[in-house]
Design a protein around this motif. Structure first.
Motif, PDB file in Angstrom:
ATOM      1  N   PHE A  90       0.821  -1.070   0.070  1.00  0.00           N
ATOM      2  CA  PHE A  90      -0.216  -0.106   0.135  1.00  0.00           C
ATOM      3  C   PHE A  90       0.896   1.359  -0.006  1.00  0.00           C
ATOM      4  O   PHE A  90       1.465   1.435   1.103  1.00  0.00           O
TER       5      PHE A  90
ATOM      6  N   LYS B 172       1.386   5.373  -0.261  1.00  0.00           N
ATOM      7  CA  LYS B 172       0.449   6.600  -0.172  1.00  0.00           C
ATOM      8  C   LYS B 172       1.362   7.723  -0.417  1.00  0.00           C
ATOM      9  O   LYS B 172       2.353   8.014   0.017  1.00  0.00           O
TER      10      LYS B 172
ATOM     11  N   VAL C 270      -4.373   2.565  -8.637  1.00  0.00           N
ATOM     12  CA  VAL C 270      -4.524   3.850  -8.086  1.00  0.00           C
ATOM     13  C   VAL C 270      -5.902   3.711  -7.578  1.00  0.00           C
ATOM     14  O   VAL C 270      -6.742   3.209  -7.742  1.00  0.00           O
ATOM     15  N   ILE C 271      -5.846   4.225  -6.146  1.00  0.00           N
ATOM     16  CA  ILE C 271      -7.168   4.332  -5.325  1.00  0.00           C
ATOM     17  C   ILE C 271      -7.319   5.442  -4.699  1.00  0.00           C
ATOM     18  O   ILE C 271      -6.521   6.276  -4.198  1.00  0.00           O
ATOM     19  N   ALA C 272      -8.398   6.046  -4.970  1.00  0.00           N
ATOM     20  CA  ALA C 272      -8.899   7.331  -4.511  1.00  0.00           C
ATOM     21  C   ALA C 272      -9.602   7.264  -3.398  1.00  0.00           C
ATOM     22  O   ALA C 272      -9.351   7.518  -2.171  1.00  0.00           O
TER      23      ALA C 272
ATOM     24  N   GLY D 176     -11.925   4.589  -3.302  1.00  0.00           N
ATOM     25  CA  GLY D 176     -12.009   3.334  -3.155  1.00  0.00           C
ATOM     26  C   GLY D 176     -13.607   2.892  -3.604  1.00  0.00           C
ATOM     27  O   GLY D 176     -13.729   1.435  -3.413  1.00  0.00           O
TER      28      GLY D 176
ATOM     29  N   PHE E 197      -1.369  -1.249  -4.100  1.00  0.00           N
ATOM     30  CA  PHE E 197      -2.125  -0.035  -4.242  1.00  0.00           C
ATOM     31  C   PHE E 197      -1.430   1.250  -4.221  1.00  0.00           C
ATOM     32  O   PHE E 197      -0.690   1.420  -3.329  1.00  0.00           O
TER      33      PHE E 197
ATOM     34  N   TYR F 155      -2.478   5.087  -3.205  1.00  0.00           N
ATOM     35  CA  TYR F 155      -3.465   5.841  -2.827  1.00  0.00           C
ATOM     36  C   TYR F 155      -3.252   7.438  -2.952  1.00  0.00           C
ATOM     37  O   TYR F 155      -2.210   7.802  -2.501  1.00  0.00           O
ATOM     38  N   ILE F 156      -4.369   7.691  -3.494  1.00  0.00           N
ATOM     39  CA  ILE F 156      -3.877   9.341  -4.150  1.00  0.00           C
ATOM     40  C   ILE F 156      -4.797  10.509  -3.492  1.00  0.00           C
ATOM     41  O   ILE F 156      -4.788  11.366  -4.007  1.00  0.00           O
ATOM     42  N   GLY F 157      -5.695  10.046  -2.559  1.00  0.00           N
ATOM     43  CA  GLY F 157      -6.774  10.541  -1.871  1.00  0.00           C
ATOM     44  C   GLY F 157      -6.166  11.729  -0.814  1.00  0.00           C
ATOM     45  O   GLY F 157      -6.975  12.619  -0.512  1.00  0.00           O
ATOM     46  N   GLU F 158      -4.922  11.672  -0.571  1.00  0.00           N
ATOM     47  CA  GLU F 158      -4.195  12.789   0.272  1.00  0.00           C
ATOM     48  C   GLU F 158      -3.263  13.338  -0.319  1.00  0.00           C
ATOM     49  O   GLU F 158      -2.186  13.433   0.527  1.00  0.00           O
TER      50      GLU F 158
ATOM     51  N   ALA G 280      -9.171  14.388  -7.112  1.00  0.00           N
ATOM     52  CA  ALA G 280      -9.372  13.600  -5.943  1.00  0.00           C
ATOM     53  C   ALA G 280     -10.704  14.325  -5.020  1.00  0.00           C
ATOM     54  O   ALA G 280     -10.665  13.950  -3.984  1.00  0.00           O
TER      55      ALA G 280
END
Ligand SMILES: Cc1cc2nc3c(=O)[nH]c(=O)nc-3n(C[C@H](O)[C@H](O)[C@H](O)COP(=O)(O)OP(=O)(O)OC[C@H]3O[C@@H](n4cnc5c(N)ncnc54)[C@H](O)[C@@H]3O)c2cc1C
Length: 285
Positions: A6, A8, A28-30, A32, A49, A51-54, A72
């Motif tokens: 994972f 980030k 890519v997971i924004a 999810g 994964f 993670y691009i949410g932050e 995002a």
């Protein structure tokens, strides 16, 4: 079972560095809300994964004649944004009809677009508003019109090392619009069909129009021929019938668990007619 990795990303540079290094392997997971459904049902089994949410891609801003939305950005932030409410009420309407509050608190606009579902609910509105996406990789940046972005169900023009960074939508406060989504239930449900119509009217004459539909073809579509029929015309009920018939020729619906191709064909015509009439007012001859 292989160990899952994972990653980030803390900013866009890190996203594109990691994408350049891992390519397709890094899923890519924004928010999810699409990815995790597929992972939990073993439709997809990524080992890595990203993670691009932050990573600083949650923003809505005004630049020259455009509204720019970071990929995002959460769906609920779009509904709450005074800028979007003022300049893009059609998008507020479309997003408000999506999923539930809980899903909209997680789900992002970029995720909805990049998931490339034929029924993605932000897309007909974005097509009718002539949106584009900014696509970035380590070595390049390109702008792609929303109508060129999708290549099939679940498929886009994105290369393995690319992500969508932001969505650009031209402001046009004079644009008239109407939107309709039909789902199997009233709330928290994917579209059986959705339609967005925009029209630029001047003294009763339609100078420009865009008719976009979701869930009636392998990708969300802009009905180009039907839209063109409205341009530079004084719109009467005869023309509206012609436009609705043209829409039927441009769609390619299928039977699925949410609705039949027959129903989608029939409803596409009826909804398009209703939405144009809604924009023009009921008093057409
Ligand atoms: C209960 C439920 C109800 C739902 N209802 C609706 C509905 O009514 N209408 C509707 O349209 N959708 C609906 N959805 C689907 C989903 O919530 C939306 O599509 C949401 O916008 C996805 O955003 P996300 O950030 O969660 O995407 P994610 O799951 O994080 O990602 C989706 C896909 O896009 C890719 N991706 C994400 N961001 C980027 C990026 N910036 N660049 C490149 N690739 C990227 C991911 O790799 C993945 O393939 C629903 C889902 C659930 C679980």
């Amino acid at each position: 079972m292989a160990e899952k990795v994972f990653l980030k990303a803390k900013d866009v540079n890190e996203i594109i560095e990691l994408k350049s290094k891992y390519g397709q392997k890094a899923k890519v997971i924004a928010g999810g809300t699409d990815v995790m459904v597929r992972v939990n049902t073993l439709v997809e089994t990524p080992d890595c994964f990203l993670y691009i949410g932050e990573a600083g891609l949650n923003y809505i801003k005004e630049e020259n004649d455009n509204i720019i939305i970071g990929a995002a950005t959460k769906l609920n932030d779009i509904i709450a944004s005074p800028l979007i409410k003022k300049h893009l009420p059609l998008l507020v309407e479309a997003v408000s009809g999506m999923a539930s509050v809980a899903v909209r608190n997680m789900g992002t606009i970029g995720g909805n677009i990049c998931n490339a579902s034929p029924a993605a609910d932000t897309v007909p509105a974005l097509l009718a508003l002539e949106a584009s996406v900014i696509i970035v990789s380590k070595d390049s940046q390109r702008t792609v019109a929303m109508k060129e972005f999708f290549t099939g169900p679940g498929k886009t023009v994105l290369n393995p090392d690319e992500i969508v960074k932001e969505i650009i939508i031209p402001k046009n406060d004079n644009l008239k619009w109407a939107y309709k989504k039909i789902g199997r239930r009233k709330a928290d449900t994917l579209s059986v069909i959705s339609v967005a119509v925009t029209m630029n009217l001047k003294d009763d004459v339609c100078k420009d129009a865009k008719i976009a539909l979701g869930a009636v073809a392998p990708t969300p579509i802009l009905a180009l021929n039907a839209s063109a029929l409205l341009c530079d015309k004084k719109v009467d009920s005869l023309l509206v019938d012609k436009v609705a018939n043209e829409v039927e020729k441009e769609i390619a619906p299928i039977d699925d668990q949410r609705g039949s191709a027959w129903y989608r064909r029939r409803m596409s015509k009826i909804i398009v007619k209703n939405l144009i009439e809604q924009i023009l007012g009921k008093g057409m001859k």
